[in-house]
Write a protein that holds these residues in place. Structure first.
Motif, PDB file in Angstrom:
ATOM      1  N   ARG A 102       0.836  -1.203   0.000  1.00 30.23           N
ATOM      2  CA  ARG A 102       0.000   0.000   0.000  1.00 30.23           C
ATOM      3  C   ARG A 102       0.870   1.251   0.000  1.00 30.23           C
ATOM      4  N   TYR A 103       1.896   1.273   0.836  1.00 30.31           N
ATOM      5  CA  TYR A 103       2.776   2.434   0.889  1.00 30.31           C
ATOM      6  C   TYR A 103       3.580   2.593  -0.400  1.00 30.31           C
ATOM      7  N   ALA A 104       3.945   1.502  -1.048  1.00 30.06           N
ATOM      8  CA  ALA A 104       4.647   1.588  -2.338  1.00 30.06           C
ATOM      9  C   ALA A 104       3.754   2.269  -3.374  1.00 30.06           C
ATOM     10  N   ILE A 105       2.485   1.911  -3.358  1.00 32.47           N
ATOM     11  CA  ILE A 105       1.541   2.540  -4.298  1.00 32.47           C
ATOM     12  C   ILE A 105       1.336   4.010  -3.932  1.00 32.47           C
ATOM     13  N   PHE A 106       1.241   4.317  -2.644  1.00 34.85           N
ATOM     14  CA  PHE A 106       1.089   5.708  -2.217  1.00 34.85           C
ATOM     15  C   PHE A 106       2.292   6.538  -2.658  1.00 34.85           C
ATOM     16  N   HIS A 107       3.473   5.975  -2.547  1.00 39.23           N
ATOM     17  CA  HIS A 107       4.677   6.688  -2.983  1.00 39.23           C
ATOM     18  C   HIS A 107       4.593   6.979  -4.478  1.00 39.23           C
ATOM     19  N   GLU A 108       4.222   5.990  -5.254  1.00 38.07           N
ATOM     20  CA  GLU A 108       4.084   6.163  -6.700  1.00 38.07           C
ATOM     21  C   GLU A 108       3.028   7.216  -7.026  1.00 38.07           C
ATOM     22  N   ALA A 109       1.959   7.255  -6.213  1.00 37.99           N
ATOM     23  CA  ALA A 109       0.858   8.198  -6.462  1.00 37.99           C
ATOM     24  C   ALA A 109       1.302   9.652  -6.320  1.00 37.99           C
ATOM     25  N   ALA A 110       2.337   9.890  -5.556  1.00 41.05           N
ATOM     26  CA  ALA A 110       2.829  11.259  -5.395  1.00 41.05           C
ATOM     27  C   ALA A 110       3.246  11.857  -6.733  1.00 41.05           C
ATOM     28  N   PHE A 111       3.548  10.993  -7.711  1.00 41.70           N
ATOM     29  CA  PHE A 111       4.005  11.442  -9.033  1.00 41.70           C
ATOM     30  C   PHE A 111       3.014  11.097 -10.139  1.00 41.70           C
ATOM     31  N   ASN A 112       1.836  10.565  -9.769  1.00 38.10           N
ATOM     32  CA  ASN A 112       0.900  10.058 -10.766  1.00 38.10           C
ATOM     33  C   ASN A 112      -0.522  10.514 -10.427  1.00 38.10           C
ATOM     34  N   PRO A 113      -1.026  11.553 -11.116  1.00 39.39           N
ATOM     35  CA  PRO A 113      -2.368  12.069 -10.821  1.00 39.39           C
ATOM     36  C   PRO A 113      -3.476  11.032 -10.982  1.00 39.39           C
ATOM     37  N   ASP A 114      -3.320  10.101 -11.921  1.00 38.80           N
ATOM     38  CA  ASP A 114      -4.354   9.078 -12.091  1.00 38.80           C
ATOM     39  C   ASP A 114      -4.426   8.170 -10.861  1.00 38.80           C
ATOM     40  N   LEU A 115      -3.273   7.805 -10.327  1.00 34.43           N
ATOM     41  CA  LEU A 115      -3.258   6.994  -9.099  1.00 34.43           C
ATOM     42  C   LEU A 115      -3.835   7.780  -7.929  1.00 34.43           C
ATOM     43  N   GLN A 116      -3.555   9.072  -7.874  1.00 27.29           N
ATOM     44  CA  GLN A 116      -4.123   9.907  -6.811  1.00 27.29           C
ATOM     45  C   GLN A 116      -5.647   9.853  -6.870  1.00 27.29           C
ATOM     46  N   ARG A 117      -6.187   9.940  -8.086  1.00 27.13           N
ATOM     47  CA  ARG A 117      -7.640   9.878  -8.262  1.00 27.13           C
ATOM     48  C   ARG A 117      -8.181   8.532  -7.810  1.00 27.13           C
ATOM     49  N   ARG A 118      -7.500   7.454  -8.167  1.00 23.73           N
ATOM     50  CA  ARG A 118      -7.941   6.109  -7.773  1.00 23.73           C
ATOM     51  C   ARG A 118      -7.877   5.923  -6.259  1.00 23.73           C
ATOM     52  N   ILE A 119      -6.851   6.458  -5.634  1.00 31.29           N
ATOM     53  CA  ILE A 119      -6.738   6.368  -4.175  1.00 31.29           C
ATOM     54  C   ILE A 119      -7.883   7.133  -3.525  1.00 31.29           C
ATOM     55  N   ALA A 120      -8.197   8.315  -4.064  1.00 27.07           N
ATOM     56  CA  ALA A 120      -9.314   9.102  -3.527  1.00 27.07           C
ATOM     57  C   ALA A 120     -10.627   8.336  -3.667  1.00 27.07           C
ATOM     58  N   GLU A 121     -10.833   7.668  -4.803  1.00 27.44           N
ATOM     59  CA  GLU A 121     -12.043   6.859  -5.005  1.00 27.44           C
ATOM     60  C   GLU A 121     -12.109   5.716  -3.993  1.00 27.44           C
ATOM     61  N   ASN A 122     -10.991   5.063  -3.769  1.00 27.53           N
ATOM     62  CA  ASN A 122     -10.967   3.957  -2.813  1.00 27.53           C
ATOM     63  C   ASN A 122     -11.157   4.441  -1.381  1.00 27.53           C
ATOM     64  N   ARG A 123     -10.656   5.630  -1.071  1.00 27.57           N
ATOM     65  CA  ARG A 123     -10.897   6.193   0.267  1.00 27.57           C
ATOM     66  C   ARG A 123     -12.389   6.436   0.473  1.00 27.57           C
ATOM     67  N   GLU A 124     -13.051   6.897  -0.583  1.00 31.28           N
ATOM     68  CA  GLU A 124     -14.498   7.112  -0.489  1.00 31.28           C
ATOM     69  C   GLU A 124     -15.229   5.779  -0.311  1.00 31.28           C
ATOM     70  N   ARG A 125     -14.751   4.767  -0.986  1.00 30.49           N
ATOM     71  CA  ARG A 125     -15.333   3.423  -0.849  1.00 30.49           C
ATOM     72  C   ARG A 125     -15.206   2.939   0.593  1.00 30.49           C
ATOM     73  N   LEU A 126     -14.033   3.126   1.192  1.00 31.82           N
ATOM     74  CA  LEU A 126     -13.830   2.750   2.590  1.00 31.82           C
ATOM     75  C   LEU A 126     -14.645   3.645   3.525  1.00 31.82           C
ATOM     76  N   ALA A 127     -14.761   4.921   3.190  1.00 36.03           N
ATOM     77  CA  ALA A 127     -15.513   5.851   4.037  1.00 36.03           C
ATOM     78  C   ALA A 127     -16.980   5.453   4.108  1.00 36.03           C
ATOM     79  N   ALA A 128     -17.526   4.934   3.016  1.00 32.41           N
ATOM     80  CA  ALA A 128     -18.924   4.502   3.011  1.00 32.41           C
ATOM     81  C   ALA A 128     -19.155   3.401   4.037  1.00 32.41           C
ATOM     82  N   TRP A 129     -18.122   2.661   4.341  1.00 30.81           N
ATOM     83  CA  TRP A 129     -18.191   1.606   5.332  1.00 30.81           C
ATOM     84  C   TRP A 129     -17.771   2.125   6.710  1.00 30.81           C
ATOM     85  N   GLY A 130     -16.728   2.952   6.771  1.00 30.31           N
ATOM     86  CA  GLY A 130     -16.146   3.367   8.034  1.00 30.31           C
ATOM     87  C   GLY A 130     -16.852   4.508   8.741  1.00 30.31           C
TER      88      GLY A 130
END
Length: 194
Positions: A102-130
């Protein structure tokens, strides 16, 4: 999700969590999964598609872990802190490959706007549960408090992975945060005697 696809994503998580992002190739994932060469590229045409798939699988695995640790019963603050502490301990110990992936992907996302968007979408998915879970604990601002809780969990995990201590006790830290964000029971005032 097909069994083969799940097997490939779990193998990719293992590669990321034990070897790092540079070693994440279709060929390496095939080898770790014990599948014929070309299997990963049949399901994930590009490396970016593979990383995106891993991101979704990480959310699934972490949600499964919460469900297993939290159980089906409604949680009060104490059971929540105990379950969260056990989850954090597992993710920093036996499940550390999941956390490091997970942290490896987060590191990569710092340089990749598409990954940032996907992480934000997944955070929303988790938020719907949390968020409802935190609301059920009595939080008056469940969305804000849920995000605070995630930040605390990420910090606890990161510090334990970077500098492990034998006295690691995340449940106590979670209890401290919960005591600040959930109401405490009040004792009824004694009735006045005439």
């Amino acid at each position: 999700m097909t069994d083969r696809r799940t097997l490939l994503l779990d193998a990719a998580i293992e590669v990321l969590g034990t070897r790092g992002l540079r070693q994440l190739t279709h060929r390496t994932v095939d080898a770790v999964a014990g599948l014929p060469e070309g299997s990963a590229s049949n399901h994930f045409r590009t490396r970016e598609a593979l990383i995106s798939g891993v991101l979704g699988r990480l959310v699934d695995r972490e949600t499964e872990l919460w469900g297993r640790l939290g159980g089906a019963q409604p949680l009060d603050a104490e059971r929540f802190a105990t379950a969260a502490g056990a989850m954090i301990t597992e993710l920093a110990g036996p499940g550390r490959a999941v956390t490091l992936a997970r942290y490896a992907i987060f590191h990569e996302a710092a340089f990749n706007p598409d990954l940032q968007r996907r992480i934000a979408e997944n955070r929303e998915r988790l938020a719907a549960w949390g968020v409802p879970l935190v609301a059920a604990l009595g939080s008056t601002e469940p969305e804000r408090h849920y995000r605070m809780l995630l930040d605390l969990i990420d910090g606890l995990l990161l510090n334990q992975l970077a500098s492990p201590t034998s006295s690691f006790d995340p449940a106590t830290t979670i209890r401290t945060l919960l005591s600040a964000i959930t109401p405490t029971p009040t004792t009824p005032a004694p009735s006045a005697r005439s």
